[in-house]
Each structure stands twice: as C-alpha cells, then as structure tokens.
Motif scaffolding. Structure first.
Motif, PDB file in Angstrom:
ATOM      1  N   MET A   1      -6.405  -1.001   1.289  1.00  0.00           N
ATOM      2  CA  MET A   1      -5.388  -1.995   1.635  1.00  0.00           C
ATOM      3  C   MET A   1      -4.926  -1.806   3.074  1.00  0.00           C
ATOM      4  SD  MET A   1      -3.121  -2.089  -1.883  1.00  0.00           S
ATOM      5  CE  MET A   1      -1.825  -3.133  -1.251  1.00  0.00           C
ATOM      6  N   LYS A   2      -4.703  -0.555   3.479  1.00  0.00           N
ATOM      7  CA  LYS A   2      -4.282  -0.274   4.855  1.00  0.00           C
ATOM      8  C   LYS A   2      -5.386  -0.664   5.841  1.00  0.00           C
ATOM      9  CE  LYS A   2      -0.892   1.664   5.986  1.00  0.00           C
ATOM     10  NZ  LYS A   2       0.369   1.074   6.456  1.00  0.00           N
ATOM     11  N   ASN A   3      -6.639  -0.388   5.483  1.00  0.00           N
ATOM     12  CA  ASN A   3      -7.756  -0.790   6.342  1.00  0.00           C
ATOM     13  C   ASN A   3      -7.832  -2.309   6.462  1.00  0.00           C
ATOM     14  OD1 ASN A   3      -8.530   1.850   6.819  1.00  0.00           O
ATOM     15  ND2 ASN A   3     -10.073   1.863   5.212  1.00  0.00           N
ATOM     16  N   ALA A   4      -7.624  -3.006   5.353  1.00  0.00           N
ATOM     17  CA  ALA A   4      -7.639  -4.474   5.382  1.00  0.00           C
ATOM     18  C   ALA A   4      -6.515  -4.995   6.270  1.00  0.00           C
ATOM     19  CB  ALA A   4      -7.508  -5.035   3.966  1.00  0.00           C
ATOM     20  N   GLN A   5      -5.372  -4.356   6.194  1.00  0.00           N
ATOM     21  CA  GLN A   5      -4.244  -4.752   7.042  1.00  0.00           C
ATOM     22  C   GLN A   5      -4.651  -4.655   8.512  1.00  0.00           C
ATOM     23  OE1 GLN A   5      -0.964  -2.008   7.182  1.00  0.00           O
ATOM     24  NE2 GLN A   5       0.481  -3.591   7.843  1.00  0.00           N
ATOM     25  N   GLY A   6      -5.251  -3.554   8.896  1.00  0.00           N
ATOM     26  CA  GLY A   6      -5.687  -3.379  10.279  1.00  0.00           C
ATOM     27  C   GLY A   6      -6.736  -4.403  10.679  1.00  0.00           C
ATOM     28  N   THR A   7      -7.668  -4.687   9.783  1.00  0.00           N
ATOM     29  CA  THR A   7      -8.724  -5.668  10.071  1.00  0.00           C
ATOM     30  C   THR A   7      -8.131  -7.059  10.267  1.00  0.00           C
ATOM     31  OG1 THR A   7     -10.340  -4.379   8.815  1.00  0.00           O
ATOM     32  CG2 THR A   7     -10.847  -6.710   9.184  1.00  0.00           C
TER      33      THR A   7
ATOM     34  N   ALA B   1       0.836  -1.201   0.000  1.00  0.00           N
ATOM     35  CA  ALA B   1       0.000   0.000   0.000  1.00  0.00           C
ATOM     36  C   ALA B   1       0.872   1.253   0.000  1.00  0.00           C
ATOM     37  CB  ALA B   1      -0.941  -0.006   1.198  1.00  0.00           C
ATOM     38  N   GLU B   2       1.917   1.257   0.815  1.00  0.00           N
ATOM     39  CA  GLU B   2       2.820   2.406   0.870  1.00  0.00           C
ATOM     40  C   GLU B   2       3.575   2.584  -0.450  1.00  0.00           C
ATOM     41  OE1 GLU B   2       3.144   4.842   3.123  1.00  0.00           O
ATOM     42  OE2 GLU B   2       1.440   3.900   4.128  1.00  0.00           O
ATOM     43  N   ALA B   3       3.977   1.467  -1.060  1.00  0.00           N
ATOM     44  CA  ALA B   3       4.700   1.549  -2.338  1.00  0.00           C
ATOM     45  C   ALA B   3       3.805   2.144  -3.430  1.00  0.00           C
ATOM     46  CB  ALA B   3       5.199   0.164  -2.752  1.00  0.00           C
ATOM     47  N   VAL B   4       2.557   1.694  -3.486  1.00  0.00           N
ATOM     48  CA  VAL B   4       1.631   2.224  -4.489  1.00  0.00           C
ATOM     49  C   VAL B   4       1.370   3.705  -4.224  1.00  0.00           C
ATOM     50  CG1 VAL B   4      -0.733   2.096  -5.390  1.00  0.00           C
ATOM     51  CG2 VAL B   4       0.555  -0.007  -5.000  1.00  0.00           C
ATOM     52  N   LYS B   5       1.190   4.066  -2.961  1.00  0.00           N
ATOM     53  CA  LYS B   5       0.951   5.462  -2.597  1.00  0.00           C
ATOM     54  C   LYS B   5       2.127   6.338  -3.033  1.00  0.00           C
ATOM     55  CE  LYS B   5      -0.119   8.331   1.407  1.00  0.00           C
ATOM     56  NZ  LYS B   5      -0.268   8.349   2.856  1.00  0.00           N
TER      57      LYS B   5
END
Length: 98
Positions: free
Chosen positions: A77-83, A16-20
C-alpha cells in the motif's frame, strides 16, 4: 464506457499505517498470551495439556503467517502511494509544459 476509480494517496498511506499499527498491537497481544501459556505449561500436564499446547503452537504459527501477509500488504500500500504520487507529479509536469 470505461470505468474509472479515484485513489486518495494520503488516505492510502493513513490506512497502511493504521493496519500496521493494528498488526503490531495483535503481535504484542499474542506475545503476552504466549507468556501466560508458558506459565501454564509448568502447572498443567497430561494428554489434554499436550494437545492444547500443540494446537496453540500451530495457531501461533498461522497467526505469524497472517501477520507477515498483513505487513507485506501494508508495504505494498505504501509503495502504491508513492507510485501514484510520482505519476500525478509527472502528469502535472507534462500538463504544465503544454
């Protein structure tokens, strides 16, 4: 038999960070191109110039929509990571109590 899949939450966050970061770089490049095109518009006149500028503006609008979609995708993607992390912790806590 059902299929399973494995999620590596750290990798999900890194991706997610790479795409951002790529989106930010592309936005900067488009900004730079806009600056160059603005300079060109003062020197180039006529039907071809008008058609080019119109098409260029339309393309920039489409790029803006793509950048927005990609940014939203990164957030999801970041939200999914947290979930996934919360779920793993909850399952771990339940198993630990047993």
């Amino acid at each position: 038999m059902g299929q399973t899949f494995r999620i590596e939450t750290q990798r999900l966050g890194r991706d997610a960070e790479a795409v951002k970061m790529l989106v930010n770089n592309m936005q900067n490049n488009v900004r730079d191109i806009n600056t160059e095109i603005a300079g060109l518009s003062s020197k180039w006149h006529g039907l071809a110039a008008t058609a080019f500028m119109l098409t260029f503006r339309e393309d920039c609008e489409k790029l803006g929509e793509i950048f927005t979609d990609l940014t939203t995708y990164c957030e999801k993607m970041k939200n999914a990571q947290g979930t996934y992390n919360r779920c793993e912790k909850e399952v771990g806590d339940i198993v630990h109590k047993i």
